[in-house]
Motif scaffolding. Structure first.
Motif, PDB file in Angstrom:
ATOM      1  N   ASN A 269       5.702  11.738  10.166  1.00  0.00           N
ATOM      2  CA  ASN A 269       4.273  11.444  10.311  1.00  0.00           C
ATOM      3  C   ASN A 269       3.430  12.418   9.513  1.00  0.00           C
ATOM      4  O   ASN A 269       2.441  12.041   8.887  1.00  0.00           O
ATOM      5  N   LYS A 270       3.868  13.676   9.573  1.00  0.00           N
ATOM      6  CA  LYS A 270       3.119  14.715   8.889  1.00  0.00           C
ATOM      7  C   LYS A 270       3.106  14.420   7.393  1.00  0.00           C
ATOM      8  O   LYS A 270       2.066  14.498   6.741  1.00  0.00           O
ATOM      9  N   LEU A 271       4.271  14.042   6.861  1.00  0.00           N
ATOM     10  CA  LEU A 271       4.349  13.730   5.438  1.00  0.00           C
ATOM     11  C   LEU A 271       3.495  12.519   5.107  1.00  0.00           C
ATOM     12  O   LEU A 271       2.779  12.490   4.109  1.00  0.00           O
ATOM     13  N   ALA A 272       3.556  11.505   5.986  1.00  0.00           N
ATOM     14  CA  ALA A 272       2.820  10.269   5.709  1.00  0.00           C
ATOM     15  C   ALA A 272       1.323  10.521   5.643  1.00  0.00           C
ATOM     16  O   ALA A 272       0.598   9.867   4.901  1.00  0.00           O
ATOM     17  N   SER A 273       0.857  11.509   6.448  1.00  0.00           N
ATOM     18  CA  SER A 273      -0.579  11.721   6.499  1.00  0.00           C
ATOM     19  C   SER A 273      -1.026  12.869   5.589  1.00  0.00           C
ATOM     20  O   SER A 273      -2.205  13.201   5.535  1.00  0.00           O
ATOM     21  N   SER A 274      -0.070  13.469   4.867  1.00  0.00           N
ATOM     22  CA  SER A 274      -0.453  14.565   3.978  1.00  0.00           C
ATOM     23  C   SER A 274      -0.997  14.007   2.674  1.00  0.00           C
ATOM     24  O   SER A 274      -0.434  13.088   2.101  1.00  0.00           O
ATOM     25  N   VAL A 275      -2.085  14.562   2.238  1.00  0.00           N
ATOM     26  CA  VAL A 275      -2.720  14.068   1.019  1.00  0.00           C
ATOM     27  C   VAL A 275      -2.702  15.142  -0.055  1.00  0.00           C
ATOM     28  O   VAL A 275      -2.924  16.308   0.218  1.00  0.00           O
ATOM     29  N   VAL A 276      -2.379  14.729  -1.257  1.00  0.00           N
ATOM     30  CA  VAL A 276      -2.483  15.630  -2.404  1.00  0.00           C
ATOM     31  C   VAL A 276      -3.759  15.265  -3.156  1.00  0.00           C
ATOM     32  O   VAL A 276      -3.950  14.117  -3.535  1.00  0.00           O
ATOM     33  N   THR A 277      -4.619  16.230  -3.319  1.00  0.00           N
ATOM     34  CA  THR A 277      -5.879  15.975  -4.012  1.00  0.00           C
ATOM     35  C   THR A 277      -5.837  16.560  -5.411  1.00  0.00           C
ATOM     36  O   THR A 277      -5.509  17.730  -5.582  1.00  0.00           O
TER      37      THR A 277
END
Ligand SMILES: [Zn+2]
Lengths: 191, 202
Positions: free
Chosen positions: A96-104
């Motif tokens: 879940n953490k990976l799915a919601s992590s965003v790279v800007t």
């Protein structure tokens, strides 16, 4: 080499080289007590089939349970269930953490016609920012470094406006970062 | 002792005088390591120490964990060292039912040793004589050749398993454990999968 104490001298033992499970790190005979038994078994069968056959043979399993009372067996089964559930929950949480992590990837105008590109959030995907910054620098033949953010985190700052190329490069090189998790931002200088 | 995950700390190189002292106290506590000491602590190796919480120190050689020590008490072997040289450490054996308790950090209680699957030293085993420290070991059926005293370091083997599952200090002498059949035997052990086991020593 002659021993001073002849026959009574203990036989010289060499350091034993014990195999450890590639999943849970314990000696494979103890995998049953962790929460990742299925994965441990798959790993062992693939890497040490002989050991797998010995540890998980029907006879070995029977010997293991025969020694326990029915009551103890029930408790052990419950315990194993709990551990498996815990390990699963931890895995899910990580997913879940990976799915919601965003790279800007942010294009920042430093002054007229001079841009830098900041990349924020790659560490959530298990990447070493220093190494990544080096990769960026090499790829684009430009300055690239890790700098601290006021929020406490870190970002990679690459000289020049390379937003689109960076996105492409990240997707190609770091397969753990899904395309949907990358966002491009344009940080215009306030007039 | 290490139920929680540990955070690695920077390692410090030991001076050669400290290395020598460590080697000596190691052999004094574990005389059976004598034939292997060059392999464990090569004179030219780079021995390092790492500070751990609760005044514990871990000794590491080229990223391989060797021993740990709590605030100046006896050196205790890391389980990976026990796995390399199992015959060099006095041991007792727990029955199968006790394994999962020990692996969750519970205190090892006497019934786990006095039951059919457990093993305590042979009855009437002679105590160690001065100068004959090498004459001890597993003699029969997984039993150590002499009774082990309260406060002695001990390795915990397990019924049906080849490798040791924990290391600790005896809270009661093995003769007392046999006589009473109840009470705590090893508290605060280092066990497979605990914080010390999982610590990154690279
Ligand atoms: Zn495993």
């Amino acid at each position: 080499m002659a021993d001073t104490e002849q026959s009574e001298a203990p036989v010289e033992l060499q350091s034993r080289n014990v195999i450890y499970c590639g999943v849970c790190t314990l000696p494979p005979e103890y995998c049953e007590y962790g929460g990742t038994v299925k994965k441990c078994q798959e790993w062992l069968e693939k890497h040490h089939p002989d050991m797998y056959a010995r540890i998980w043979s029907p006879e070995a399993l029977e010997a293991a349970t025969a020694a326990l009372s029915i009551d103890a067996q029930k408790r052990a089964a419950k315990d194993a269930q709990k551990k498996a559930a815990k390990a699963e929950a931890a895995e899910q949480k990580q997913a879940n953490k990976l799915a919601s992590s965003v790279v800007t990837i942010k294009r920042i105008e430093r002054n007229k016609k001079k841009f830098v590109t900041a990349v924020i959030g790659l560490e959530a995907f298990g990447l070493d920012l220093k190494k990544v910054a080096k990769d960026f620098g090499k790829k684009f033949a430009t300055g690239s470094s890790v700098t601290k953010l006021p929020s406490g985190g870190e970002e990679i700052v690459v000289q020049g406006d390379v937003s689109d190329e960076l996105e492409e490069f990240i997707l190609e090189k770091y397969k753990d970062v899904p395309e949907d998790n990358i966002e491009l931002v344009d940080d215009k200088k306030k007039k | 002792m290490f139920k929680k995950d540990l955070q690695g700390a920077p390692k410090q190189k030991l001076k050669s005088s400290a290395q020598r002292a460590l080697r000596q106290s190691l052999l004094a506590t574990y005389p059976l390591l004598t034939p292997h000491i060059e392999e464990i602590l090569p004179k030219k190796g780079s021995l390092e120490s790492m500070k751990l919480p609760d005044r514990n120190t871990l000794y590491v050689l080229d990223s391989v964990p060797l021993f740990y020590q709590n605030d100046g008490s006896d050196l205790l072997p890391h389980l990976k060292l026990v796995h390399r040289f199992p015959q060099a450490f006095p041991s007792i054996r727990i029955d199968r039912g006790a394994i999962r308790f020990v692996l969750s950090g519970a205190t090892l209680m006497a019934p786990g040793l006095t039951s059919a699957g457990g093993r305590l030293p042979v009855d009437g085993g002679k105590p160690l004589e001065e100068g004959k420290e090498m004459e001890q070991g597993i003699v029969e059926d997984g039993r150590w050749s002499r009774e082990l005293a309260k406060g002695e370091p001990v390795v915990i083997m397990a019924e049906g398993k080849e490798e040791a599952c924990a290391v600790g200090t005896l809270a009661a002498g093995t003769d007392e454990v046999k006589a009473k059949g109840k009470g705590p035997v090893v508290e605060d052990a280092h066990f497979l999968g605990d914080g010390l086991w999982n610590l990154n020593t690279a």
